[in-house]
Design a protein around this motif. Structure first.
Motif, PDB file in Angstrom:
ATOM      1  N   UNK A   1      12.564  14.752  -0.265  1.00 16.37           N
ATOM      2  CA  UNK A   1      13.190  15.774   0.584  1.00 16.37           C
ATOM      3  C   UNK A   1      12.221  16.930   0.811  1.00 16.37           C
ATOM      4  N   UNK A   2      11.594  17.395  -0.246  1.00 14.86           N
ATOM      5  CA  UNK A   2      10.649  18.509  -0.130  1.00 14.86           C
ATOM      6  C   UNK A   2       9.487  18.149   0.789  1.00 14.86           C
ATOM      7  N   UNK A   3       8.954  16.932   0.657  1.00 11.10           N
ATOM      8  CA  UNK A   3       7.828  16.508   1.489  1.00 11.10           C
ATOM      9  C   UNK A   3       8.213  16.420   2.960  1.00 11.10           C
ATOM     10  N   UNK A   4       9.434  15.984   3.254  1.00  8.64           N
ATOM     11  CA  UNK A   4       9.885  15.891   4.644  1.00  8.64           C
ATOM     12  C   UNK A   4      10.095  17.274   5.252  1.00  8.64           C
ATOM     13  N   UNK A   5      10.558  18.218   4.462  1.00  7.84           N
ATOM     14  CA  UNK A   5      10.685  19.588   4.950  1.00  7.84           C
ATOM     15  C   UNK A   5       9.305  20.169   5.266  1.00  7.84           C
TER      16      UNK A   5
ATOM     17  N   UNK B   1       0.831  -1.195   0.000  1.00  9.44           N
ATOM     18  CA  UNK B   1       0.000   0.000   0.000  1.00  9.44           C
ATOM     19  C   UNK B   1       0.867   1.246   0.000  1.00  9.44           C
ATOM     20  N   UNK B   2       1.916   1.248   0.843  1.00 14.45           N
ATOM     21  CA  UNK B   2       2.802   2.412   0.899  1.00 14.45           C
ATOM     22  C   UNK B   2       3.482   2.642  -0.440  1.00 14.45           C
ATOM     23  N   UNK B   3       3.956   1.543  -1.060  1.00 15.37           N
ATOM     24  CA  UNK B   3       4.641   1.673  -2.347  1.00 15.37           C
ATOM     25  C   UNK B   3       3.697   2.205  -3.410  1.00 15.37           C
ATOM     26  N   UNK B   4       2.467   1.681  -3.415  1.00 18.31           N
ATOM     27  CA  UNK B   4       1.468   2.127  -4.388  1.00 18.31           C
ATOM     28  C   UNK B   4       1.185   3.613  -4.232  1.00 18.31           C
ATOM     29  N   UNK B   5       0.915   4.040  -2.990  1.00 20.03           N
ATOM     30  CA  UNK B   5       0.588   5.438  -2.757  1.00 20.03           C
ATOM     31  C   UNK B   5       1.784   6.334  -3.033  1.00 20.03           C
ATOM     32  N   UNK B   6       2.989   5.867  -2.695  1.00 23.38           N
ATOM     33  CA  UNK B   6       4.179   6.680  -2.932  1.00 23.38           C
ATOM     34  C   UNK B   6       4.388   6.896  -4.417  1.00 23.38           C
TER      35      UNK B   6
ATOM     36  N   UNK C   1       7.957  22.666  -4.080  1.00 24.58           N
ATOM     37  CA  UNK C   1       7.398  22.794  -2.734  1.00 24.58           C
ATOM     38  C   UNK C   1       5.871  22.702  -2.752  1.00 24.58           C
ATOM     39  N   UNK C   2       5.247  23.322  -3.745  1.00 23.11           N
ATOM     40  CA  UNK C   2       3.787  23.272  -3.846  1.00 23.11           C
ATOM     41  C   UNK C   2       3.300  21.844  -4.053  1.00 23.11           C
ATOM     42  N   UNK C   3       3.963  21.103  -4.915  1.00 22.25           N
ATOM     43  CA  UNK C   3       3.595  19.703  -5.140  1.00 22.25           C
ATOM     44  C   UNK C   3       3.858  18.864  -3.900  1.00 22.25           C
ATOM     45  N   UNK C   4       4.954  19.185  -3.206  1.00 22.24           N
ATOM     46  CA  UNK C   4       5.291  18.442  -1.985  1.00 22.24           C
ATOM     47  C   UNK C   4       4.235  18.656  -0.907  1.00 22.24           C
ATOM     48  N   UNK C   5       3.653  19.836  -0.859  1.00 19.88           N
ATOM     49  CA  UNK C   5       2.598  20.100   0.116  1.00 19.88           C
ATOM     50  C   UNK C   5       1.403  19.169  -0.123  1.00 19.88           C
ATOM     51  N   UNK C   6       1.053  18.977  -1.376  1.00 18.65           N
ATOM     52  CA  UNK C   6      -0.056  18.080  -1.706  1.00 18.65           C
ATOM     53  C   UNK C   6       0.313  16.632  -1.393  1.00 18.65           C
ATOM     54  N   UNK C   7       1.548  16.242  -1.727  1.00 13.53           N
ATOM     55  CA  UNK C   7       1.975  14.870  -1.481  1.00 13.53           C
ATOM     56  C   UNK C   7       2.021  14.573   0.005  1.00 13.53           C
ATOM     57  N   UNK C   8       2.558  15.494   0.781  1.00 15.71           N
ATOM     58  CA  UNK C   8       2.648  15.290   2.226  1.00 15.71           C
ATOM     59  C   UNK C   8       1.258  15.218   2.845  1.00 15.71           C
ATOM     60  N   UNK C   9       0.350  16.043   2.342  1.00 18.43           N
ATOM     61  CA  UNK C   9      -1.013  16.036   2.871  1.00 18.43           C
ATOM     62  C   UNK C   9      -1.721  14.723   2.581  1.00 18.43           C
TER      63      UNK C   9
ATOM     64  N   UNK D   1       7.339   6.305   3.357  1.00 22.09           N
ATOM     65  CA  UNK D   1       7.736   6.248   1.943  1.00 22.09           C
ATOM     66  C   UNK D   1       8.776   7.283   1.599  1.00 22.09           C
ATOM     67  N   UNK D   2       8.596   8.514   2.099  1.00 26.33           N
ATOM     68  CA  UNK D   2       9.570   9.566   1.832  1.00 26.33           C
ATOM     69  C   UNK D   2      10.921   9.224   2.450  1.00 26.33           C
ATOM     70  N   UNK D   3      10.891   8.710   3.680  1.00 28.06           N
ATOM     71  CA  UNK D   3      12.148   8.381   4.358  1.00 28.06           C
ATOM     72  C   UNK D   3      12.870   7.227   3.660  1.00 28.06           C
ATOM     73  N   UNK D   4      12.109   6.309   3.071  1.00 21.65           N
ATOM     74  CA  UNK D   4      12.732   5.181   2.364  1.00 21.65           C
ATOM     75  C   UNK D   4      13.559   5.674   1.180  1.00 21.65           C
ATOM     76  N   UNK D   5      13.038   6.652   0.450  1.00 21.88           N
ATOM     77  CA  UNK D   5      13.779   7.202  -0.683  1.00 21.88           C
ATOM     78  C   UNK D   5      15.044   7.903  -0.195  1.00 21.88           C
ATOM     79  N   UNK D   6      14.923   8.679   0.876  1.00 21.94           N
ATOM     80  CA  UNK D   6      16.076   9.385   1.440  1.00 21.94           C
ATOM     81  C   UNK D   6      17.132   8.388   1.920  1.00 21.94           C
ATOM     82  N   UNK D   7      16.675   7.337   2.579  1.00 21.18           N
ATOM     83  CA  UNK D   7      17.611   6.322   3.088  1.00 21.18           C
ATOM     84  C   UNK D   7      18.385   5.679   1.945  1.00 21.18           C
ATOM     85  N   UNK D   8      17.726   5.437   0.829  1.00 25.54           N
ATOM     86  CA  UNK D   8      18.362   4.745  -0.295  1.00 25.54           C
ATOM     87  C   UNK D   8      19.222   5.671  -1.153  1.00 25.54           C
ATOM     88  N   UNK D   9      18.786   6.919  -1.331  1.00 25.90           N
ATOM     89  CA  UNK D   9      19.390   7.772  -2.358  1.00 25.90           C
ATOM     90  C   UNK D   9      20.289   8.884  -1.833  1.00 25.90           C
TER      91      UNK D   9
END
Length: 255
Positions: A133-137, A103-108, A174-182, A189-197
């Motif tokens: 990164x933008x979503x975590x900020x 589910x997390x992968x699908x939504x991400x 940043x605007x897109x990240x606001x929608x994604x984070x919401x 999911x965001x942290x997984x990308x940061x951890x890998x990349x």
């Protein structure tokens, strides 16, 4: 209330999203709802919040994320066919049988698709990382439920510096990240990308930037600190790393 607006709880009831208006109000007050208007996303926990056509409402219902674009208002709760004309459903309802990781992968993937360029543009291989990164900020900025213009400007400057973006590109990200984070259920999911990349230095820079956001209002930041502590565990950093990043952030702010 203007005629072209409606209480959020009443709209959700009229749109037949919830069986009763009281249940809609309970969900809004308890978990909160994200409202995107004119490219800006904010959270509300007020059932009486005024919504209007063009708004996008994001919330969690029965372990699924619902993303509804309001296309109309109604004075009464009509039949299903009538209610469905009040919104465009941008959400994907996942089966309860789908494993949480899938589910997390699908939504991400669905959320990250908003950041990818169109087919006639060369795809950015770092698009997912920039999005994460933008979503975590944004997550750090919204942790205390007070998302200010100053914090938005800080995030834009951070994105410009980290990814060599123009002001327009940073604003769009940043605007897109606001929608994604919401729309995200959590920051896994965001942290997984940061951890890998991101390498260690990149992770430290992210934590430092998050501390800058947390400390920028010169007040205690318990909610932001909780978010940062959760993140450092997910990206395999230590509490001591967070302490160093906080000191650097304080120095940047002259504290």
């Amino acid at each position: 209330m203007p005629e072209d607006t409606q209480r959020l709880d009443k709209w959700l009831w009229c749109a037949r999203i919830f069986k009763t208006r009281a249940l809609a109000a309970k969900v809004i007050s308890g978990k909160g709802v994200r409202i995107t208007r004119n490219g800006r996303t904010d959270r509300t926990g007020k059932p009486g919040f005024s919504v209007r056509p063009g708004d996008t409402v994001t919330f969690t219902k029965e372990k699924s994320i619902r993303i509804l674009e309001i296309t109309g208002l109604a004075e009464r709760r009509g039949p299903a066919a009538e209610a469905q004309k009040l919104y465009i459903d941008h959400s994907e309802i996942l089966s309860q049988k789908t494993p949480p990781t899938e589910q997390r992968t699908f939504m991400l993937d669905k959320l990250f698709a908003r950041f990818r360029p169109s087919e006639d543009v060369v795809e950015d291989e770092n698009a997912n990382l920039k999005s994460a990164v933008a979503a975590l900020l944004v997550e750090a900025a919204r942790a205390d439920e007070e998302y200010t213009d100053e914090e938005r400007s800080l995030i834009d400057e951070m994105l410009k510096a980290q990814f060599s973006l123009s002001p327009e590109e940073a604003l769009a990200l940043r605007t897109s990240a606001e929608e994604a984070q919401a729309a995200a259920n959590d920051m896994y999911g965001f942290s997984r990308v940061v951890k890998q990349d991101l390498d260690r230095d990149g992770k430290m820079k992210l934590i430092e930037d998050m501390w800058v956001i947390a400390l920028s209002d010169a007040e205690k930041a318990p909610y932001e600190e909780m978010i940062i502590r959760r993140l450092i565990g997910l990206i395999y950093l230590e509490d001591s790393d967070s302490a160093v990043a906080r000191q650097r952030a304080a120095a940047r702010l002259g504290q």
